[in-house]
Design a protein around this motif. Structure first.
Motif, PDB file in Angstrom:
ATOM      1  N   SER A   1       0.811  -1.221   0.000  1.00 16.72           N
ATOM      2  CA  SER A   1       0.000   0.000   0.000  1.00 16.72           C
ATOM      3  C   SER A   1       0.844   1.272   0.000  1.00 16.72           C
ATOM      4  O   SER A   1       0.284   2.365  -0.156  1.00 16.72           O
ATOM      5  CB  SER A   1      -0.925   0.018   1.226  1.00 16.72           C
ATOM      6  N   ILE A   2       2.148   1.154   0.170  1.00 19.10           N
ATOM      7  CA  ILE A   2       2.994   2.340   0.250  1.00 19.10           C
ATOM      8  C   ILE A   2       2.973   3.171  -1.026  1.00 19.10           C
ATOM      9  O   ILE A   2       2.844   4.407  -0.970  1.00 19.10           O
ATOM     10  CB  ILE A   2       4.441   1.943   0.610  1.00 19.10           C
TER      11      ILE A   2
ATOM     12  N   THR B   1       0.006   5.273  -1.195  1.00 18.34           N
ATOM     13  CA  THR B   1       0.084   6.335  -0.190  1.00 18.34           C
ATOM     14  C   THR B   1       0.806   7.550  -0.743  1.00 18.34           C
ATOM     15  O   THR B   1       0.419   8.692  -0.492  1.00 18.34           O
ATOM     16  CB  THR B   1       0.800   5.813   1.074  1.00 18.34           C
TER      17      THR B   1
ATOM     18  N   ALA C   1       5.347  11.885   2.245  1.00 16.22           N
ATOM     19  CA  ALA C   1       5.471  10.450   2.511  1.00 16.22           C
ATOM     20  C   ALA C   1       6.838  10.121   3.076  1.00 16.22           C
ATOM     21  O   ALA C   1       6.963   9.331   4.018  1.00 16.22           O
ATOM     22  CB  ALA C   1       5.223   9.654   1.233  1.00 16.22           C
TER      23      ALA C   1
ATOM     24  N   ASP D   1      -8.177  12.721   3.408  1.00 17.08           N
ATOM     25  CA  ASP D   1      -7.499  11.533   2.894  1.00 17.08           C
ATOM     26  C   ASP D   1      -6.052  11.466   3.369  1.00 17.08           C
ATOM     27  O   ASP D   1      -5.464  10.394   3.445  1.00 17.08           O
ATOM     28  CB  ASP D   1      -7.530  11.511   1.363  1.00 17.08           C
TER      29      ASP D   1
ATOM     30  N   THR E   1      -5.538   9.232   6.305  1.00 12.08           N
ATOM     31  CA  THR E   1      -5.606   7.781   6.099  1.00 12.08           C
ATOM     32  C   THR E   1      -4.227   7.196   5.816  1.00 12.08           C
ATOM     33  O   THR E   1      -4.032   5.991   5.952  1.00 12.08           O
ATOM     34  CB  THR E   1      -6.540   7.436   4.929  1.00 12.08           C
ATOM     35  N   ALA E   2      -3.279   8.044   5.442  1.00 16.62           N
ATOM     36  CA  ALA E   2      -1.930   7.560   5.148  1.00 16.62           C
ATOM     37  C   ALA E   2      -1.181   7.185   6.424  1.00 16.62           C
ATOM     38  O   ALA E   2      -0.350   6.275   6.412  1.00 16.62           O
ATOM     39  CB  ALA E   2      -1.142   8.632   4.392  1.00 16.62           C
TER      40      ALA E   2
ATOM     41  N   VAL F   1      -1.802   3.551   7.572  1.00 16.22           N
ATOM     42  CA  VAL F   1      -1.178   2.618   6.623  1.00 16.22           C
ATOM     43  C   VAL F   1       0.293   2.443   6.953  1.00 16.22           C
ATOM     44  O   VAL F   1       0.819   1.320   6.996  1.00 16.22           O
ATOM     45  CB  VAL F   1      -1.363   3.119   5.174  1.00 16.22           C
ATOM     46  N   ILE F   2       0.989   3.554   7.190  1.00 15.91           N
ATOM     47  CA  ILE F   2       2.419   3.483   7.471  1.00 15.91           C
ATOM     48  C   ILE F   2       2.658   2.951   8.882  1.00 15.91           C
ATOM     49  O   ILE F   2       3.642   2.233   9.119  1.00 15.91           O
ATOM     50  CB  ILE F   2       3.074   4.863   7.267  1.00 15.91           C
TER      51      ILE F   2
ATOM     52  N   GLY G   1       7.929   2.640  -2.747  1.00 17.96           N
ATOM     53  CA  GLY G   1       6.873   3.633  -2.908  1.00 17.96           C
ATOM     54  C   GLY G   1       7.160   4.581  -4.051  1.00 17.96           C
ATOM     55  O   GLY G   1       6.299   4.828  -4.910  1.00 17.96           O
TER      56      GLY G   1
ATOM     57  N   ALA H   1      -4.466   0.254  -4.724  1.00 20.17           N
ATOM     58  CA  ALA H   1      -4.200   0.155  -3.288  1.00 20.17           C
ATOM     59  C   ALA H   1      -3.271  -1.012  -2.983  1.00 20.17           C
ATOM     60  O   ALA H   1      -2.488  -0.972  -2.042  1.00 20.17           O
ATOM     61  CB  ALA H   1      -5.507   0.003  -2.516  1.00 20.17           C
TER      62      ALA H   1
ATOM     63  N   GLN I   1      -7.715  -2.471   6.307  1.00 19.22           N
ATOM     64  CA  GLN I   1      -7.500  -1.034   6.431  1.00 19.22           C
ATOM     65  C   GLN I   1      -7.798  -0.551   7.850  1.00 19.22           C
ATOM     66  O   GLN I   1      -7.107   0.321   8.379  1.00 19.22           O
ATOM     67  CB  GLN I   1      -8.397  -0.292   5.433  1.00 19.22           C
TER      68      GLN I   1
END
Length: 438
Positions: A44-45, A48, A57, A224, A227-228, A231-232, A274, A287, A376
């Motif tokens: 998912s990186i 992102t 990022a 949004d 939401t990153a 994930v990280i 990424g 994604a 998620q």
């Protein structure tokens, strides 16, 4: 309390296996930590980077890696100041039974969810899937056509019985150091091929200029960004294995050293994949970047590279599986059988729990076609708790009186960052999910 008499919260997650004098190496710990970190989160990186831009990022990966290292140091410091040798035991010392159960439930949800997702990804790579009506062929179907032996049910069963089962029966994490080294190598191969393909596309003028900063042209785009963070955070969560890996090393400083090296290595791998994944696929990045690699290529070499990328990561996940299963099994045993003798002394219980977890993961991966929405939410809830909220709470509670003013400030930052970003991320994901269904 002697090690032989230790049970429940005081029982080491890592059994001595009859060799209490044998200590693990720092290099082996680095491979095990790195493999615990680099799981499905790497997929998912690249997406992102598309959402928040390259520069944010990069900064976010560095900050979360740094905070994750600090939280590990906190766990180790409070562990060695008390009597417990497990994450749940440390939380029990600070918050009683509620604290230990909270950790065990979070490990159960996080690790079991990840194991199921790993098997789903492996099944997708080998036997394909059909999300929302579109057909994505697996490597086996592409090469050999459709047969009973390369169906999802049979292919995954073969992997579970002949690859997963032998690995999850190990009782020492140090025994997995060689498979972990191979897993890290496979991740590097994955990154290397992505980088080579992106550089080739760049030289041919087929890439677009990457977005360095996020677009904030709407409220949705702004939210949004949050939401990153989960994930990280999920990508750097390995705290459930801190005690099992660290208990094999000769001294606490060795675990801190192994964690620091692993964080640098994993941050470099995450940012590299990424950046080059984003360069390679641009705004069409999915994604799960593996979906991009199952698209047909215009050449035999391109098709071969696509298959190598997908297979290398599928094999990587096969080797990550036993590391997550290890701490999952130990926490379930600690939760359900805290009054029983330690797990390494009861072979029958060890086998029952191991086989039950493996069978459940397999059946769930077969019966549930897609649990990505569930995955998620892991980063916004249980993973964030394990990585930041629980260590921060331990510092603020400070039952051993060892927290400094700096520790408390960092703990507050970790908790506030985790709570705010997780709340916004959960709300955004729910809104997105409901919007897609309407």
């Amino acid at each position: 309390m002697s090690p032989a008499a230790a049970t429940g919260a005081h029982a080491p997650l890592l059994p001595p296996d009859g060799k209490p004098g044998k200590q693990a190496s720092v290099s082996g710990a680095v491979f095990n930590v790195s493999t615990s970190i680099i799981g499905a989160g790497i997929m998912s990186i690249p997406a992102t980077l598309k959402v928040i831009g390259v520069i944010p990022a990069f900064v976010l990966i560095l900050i979360i890696a740094w905070l994750a290292e600090i939280s590990v140091e906190i766990l180790l410091r409070f562990t060695h100041s008390g009597d417990s040798t497990t994450y749940a035991g440390v939380m029990r010392e600070s918050f009683g039974r509620v604290g230990s159960v909270a950790v065990q439930i979070c490990v159960l949800i996080t690790n079991l969810g990840c194991l199921i997702v790993y098997l789903i990804i492996i099944g997708d790579v080998l036997s394909g899937n059909k999300p929302e009506g579109s057909v994505h062929l697996g490597v086996l179907q592409e090469r050999f056509g459709y047969h009973w032996w390369n169906s999802r049910v049979v292919a995954l069963l073969f992997i579970v019985v002949f690859v997963m089962l032998p690995l999850v029966l190990y009782r020492r994490l140090e025994s997995l150091r060689f498979t972990s080294a191979i897993a890290v190598l496979l991740a590097v191969v994955f990154v290397g091929i992505c980088s080579a393909m992106a550089i080739s596309a760049l030289l041919e003028g087929k890439t677009k200029t990457p977005k360095l900063l996020p677009d904030l042209d709407s409220h949705a785009s702004f939210f949004d960004l949050f939401t990153a963070v989960p994930v990280i955070v999920t990508a750097f969560t390995f705290h459930f294995n801190v005690h099992p890996i660290g208990s094999e090393l000769g001294k606490p400083s060795d675990m801190i050293k192994a964690t620091r090296i692993s964080m640098i290595l994993c941050a470099a791998i995450y940012f590299t994949v990424g950046l080059f994944g984003y360069l390679l696929f641009g705004d069409s990045i999915m994604a799960d970047i593996l979906v991009n690699f199952d698209q047909s290529s215009g050449s035999a070499i391109g098709s071969l590279l696509n298959d190598i990328v997908r297979l290398s990561y599928a094999f990587h996940l096969m080797l990550v599986f036993p590391l997550l299963n290890f701490s999952l099994r130990a926490n379930i045993d600690e939760l359900l059988f805290s009054k029983k003798p330690s797990l390494e002394k009861d072979t029958t219980r060890f086998l029952y729990i191991t086989l039950a977890l493996l069978a459940f993961s397999y059946l769930a991966a077969i019966m549930i076609p897609d649990i990505w929405y569930f995955f998620q939410f892991l980063g916004s809830t249980t993973a964030v708790c394990l990585a930041f909220i629980f260590p921060g709470a331990i510092v603020l509670r400070d039952v051993h009186g060892i927290s400094t003013a700096g520790d408390r400030i960092i703990a507050l930052i970790m908790i506030i960052l985790a709570v705010v970003t997780s709340t916004i991320a959960i709300s955004t994901n729910i809104y997105s999910l409901l919007g897609n269904k309407s």
